[in-house]
Scaffold this motif. Structure first.
Motif, short mmCIF file in Angstrom:
data_model
loop_
_atom_site.label_atom_id
_atom_site.label_comp_id
_atom_site.label_asym_id
_atom_site.label_seq_id
_atom_site.Cartn_x
_atom_site.Cartn_y
_atom_site.Cartn_z
N SER A 221 0.84 -1.20 0.00
CA SER A 221 0.00 0.00 0.00
C SER A 221 0.87 1.25 0.00
O SER A 221 2.06 1.20 0.32
N LEU A 222 0.27 2.36 -0.38
CA LEU A 222 0.96 3.65 -0.34
C LEU A 222 0.84 4.30 1.03
O LEU A 222 1.36 5.37 1.26
N HIS A 223 0.12 3.63 1.94
CA HIS A 223 -0.07 4.13 3.30
C HIS A 223 0.60 3.19 4.29
O HIS A 223 0.63 1.97 4.08
N THR A 224 1.10 3.73 5.36
CA THR A 224 1.77 2.89 6.36
C THR A 224 0.80 1.99 7.10
O THR A 224 1.20 0.99 7.68
N ASP A 225 -0.50 2.34 7.05
CA ASP A 225 -1.51 1.53 7.73
C ASP A 225 -2.42 0.82 6.73
O ASP A 225 -3.63 0.75 6.91
N SER A 226 -1.81 0.30 5.64
CA SER A 226 -2.52 -0.46 4.62
C SER A 226 -3.68 0.35 4.05
O SER A 226 -3.48 1.46 3.56
N LEU A 227 -4.91 -0.15 4.13
CA LEU A 227 -6.07 0.56 3.59
C LEU A 227 -6.98 1.09 4.68
O LEU A 227 -8.17 1.36 4.44
N CYS A 228 -6.44 1.27 5.88
CA CYS A 228 -7.24 1.79 7.00
C CYS A 228 -7.85 3.16 6.72
O CYS A 228 -8.94 3.46 7.22
N PRO A 229 -7.19 4.05 5.93
CA PRO A 229 -7.81 5.35 5.64
C PRO A 229 -9.13 5.22 4.87
O PRO A 229 -9.90 6.19 4.82
N TYR A 230 -9.40 4.06 4.29
CA TYR A 230 -10.62 3.86 3.50
C TYR A 230 -11.63 2.98 4.24
O TYR A 230 -12.48 2.35 3.61
N LEU A 231 -11.56 2.96 5.56
CA LEU A 231 -12.43 2.11 6.36
C LEU A 231 -13.91 2.40 6.11
O LEU A 231 -14.73 1.48 6.09
N TYR A 232 -14.24 3.67 5.91
CA TYR A 232 -15.65 4.05 5.74
C TYR A 232 -16.03 4.28 4.27
O TYR A 232 -17.13 4.71 3.99
N ASP A 233 -15.10 3.97 3.39
CA ASP A 233 -15.37 4.12 1.95
C ASP A 233 -15.71 2.74 1.39
O ASP A 233 -14.84 1.99 0.96
N TYR A 234 -16.99 2.41 1.37
CA TYR A 234 -17.42 1.08 0.97
C TYR A 234 -17.19 0.83 -0.52
O TYR A 234 -16.93 -0.31 -0.92
N GLU A 235 -17.32 1.87 -1.34
CA GLU A 235 -17.09 1.69 -2.77
C GLU A 235 -15.64 1.33 -3.05
O GLU A 235 -15.35 0.44 -3.85
N PHE A 236 -14.73 2.02 -2.38
CA PHE A 236 -13.29 1.76 -2.55
C PHE A 236 -12.98 0.32 -2.12
O PHE A 236 -12.26 -0.40 -2.81
N GLN A 237 -13.54 -0.08 -0.99
CA GLN A 237 -13.31 -1.44 -0.51
C GLN A 237 -13.88 -2.49 -1.45
O GLN A 237 -13.27 -3.54 -1.67
N ALA A 238 -15.06 -2.19 -2.01
CA ALA A 238 -15.72 -3.15 -2.90
C ALA A 238 -14.86 -3.45 -4.13
O ALA A 238 -14.79 -4.60 -4.58
N VAL A 239 -14.19 -2.41 -4.65
CA VAL A 239 -13.32 -2.62 -5.81
C VAL A 239 -12.19 -3.58 -5.45
O VAL A 239 -11.89 -4.52 -6.20
N PHE A 240 -11.59 -3.39 -4.29
CA PHE A 240 -10.51 -4.27 -3.85
C PHE A 240 -11.01 -5.70 -3.63
O PHE A 240 -10.34 -6.68 -3.97
N MET A 241 -12.18 -5.81 -3.04
CA MET A 241 -12.75 -7.13 -2.77
C MET A 241 -12.96 -7.91 -4.06
O MET A 241 -12.68 -9.12 -4.14
N ILE A 242 -13.42 -7.21 -5.09
CA ILE A 242 -13.69 -7.87 -6.37
C ILE A 242 -12.40 -8.25 -7.09
O ILE A 242 -12.23 -9.41 -7.50
N ILE A 243 -11.50 -7.29 -7.27
CA ILE A 243 -10.30 -7.58 -8.06
C ILE A 243 -9.36 -8.55 -7.35
O ILE A 243 -8.70 -9.37 -7.99
N ALA A 244 -9.29 -8.51 -6.02
CA ALA A 244 -8.44 -9.44 -5.29
C ALA A 244 -8.99 -10.86 -5.40
O ALA A 244 -8.23 -11.83 -5.57
N THR A 245 -10.31 -10.99 -5.35
CA THR A 245 -10.93 -12.31 -5.46
C THR A 245 -10.77 -12.86 -6.87
O THR A 245 -10.44 -14.03 -7.06
N VAL A 246 -11.00 -12.00 -7.87
CA VAL A 246 -10.85 -12.43 -9.27
C VAL A 246 -9.40 -12.84 -9.55
O VAL A 246 -9.15 -13.86 -10.19
#
Length: 208
Positions: free
Chosen positions: A58-83
């Motif tokens: 990640s570009l952040h020292t705390d992985s993707l924690c800055p996007y904890l409340y951004d469900y759209e951002f998380q959804a993209v990661f969930m899809i592409i990581a699974t695929v």
């Protein structure tokens, strides 16, 4: 054939990463994470590759924690990581199916390999989601809303086992959750995918 598999591998990787780049860039820029469109685009490219390739960087020292409340951002990661964790052979098999064909013999079927990968992946994701939710709803996820708890559990289930990203600091999770997480990380994704581990097919054979 090998040449066909290589072409499909390049096609699927580039296609999914370009789509993810476009979406992530838009989210990063229009949601105000970055004021500069060029920087947002660079971050979009980086995150799309890291997500699809299950790289965990990640570009952040705390992985993707800055996007904890951004469900759209998380959804993209969930899809592409699974695929990315399904494997290019499985993706090629799925893309070859012809659902419009009336003759069932010409529709083509999922191979045994693809069926095993999809079933085992679904079992691991679902079980991890349930276990994480039950263990952490009053623990690491206690301060989140109910929808937040569900999203955090889903993200952990779909991304932690193969991509290594997190939206909740790992040291906040209970020992039981960490043990289960290490187990599913040991299993990993599918053969011929961007994920590591002993592979879901190996686990299926052991169980069988």
């Amino acid at each position: 054939g090998l040449s066909g598999l290589i072409k499909n591998t390049v096609f699927f990787a580039v296609s999914w990463e370009l789509a993810a780049t476009a979406i992530l860039t838009s989210l990063i820029y229009f949601k105000g994470y970055e004021q500069n469109l060029d920087i947002a685009f660079i971050k979009g490219i980086f995150f799309s590759i890291m997500g699809f390739c299950n790289a965990g960087m990640s570009l952040h020292t705390d992985s993707l924690c800055p996007y904890l409340y951004d469900y759209e951002f998380q959804a993209v990661f969930m899809i592409i990581a699974t695929v990315g964790g399904l494997g290019f052979v499985v993706l090629s098999n799925i893309s070859s199916l012809n659902f419009r064909e009336k003759n069932p013999l010409k529709r083509r079927r999922l191979s045994l390999h693809a069926r095993v990968v999809l079933i085992m992946t679904a079992i691991i994701i679902l079980s991890t989601f349930i276990i994480t939710y039950l263990l952490e709803r009053n623990g690491a996820f206690a301060e989140l809303t109910e929808s937040g708890k569900i999203m955090a559990s889903g993200f952990h289930a779909m991304v932690s086992r193969n991509a290594g990203f997190c939206t909740i600091p790992t040291n906040n999770l209970s020992d039981a959750t960490l043990v289960w997480t290490m187990l599913i990380m040991f299993i990993g994704g599918a053969p011929g995918s961007t994920a590591g581990g002993i592979k879901v097919t190996t686990l299926a054979v052991i169980i069988a």
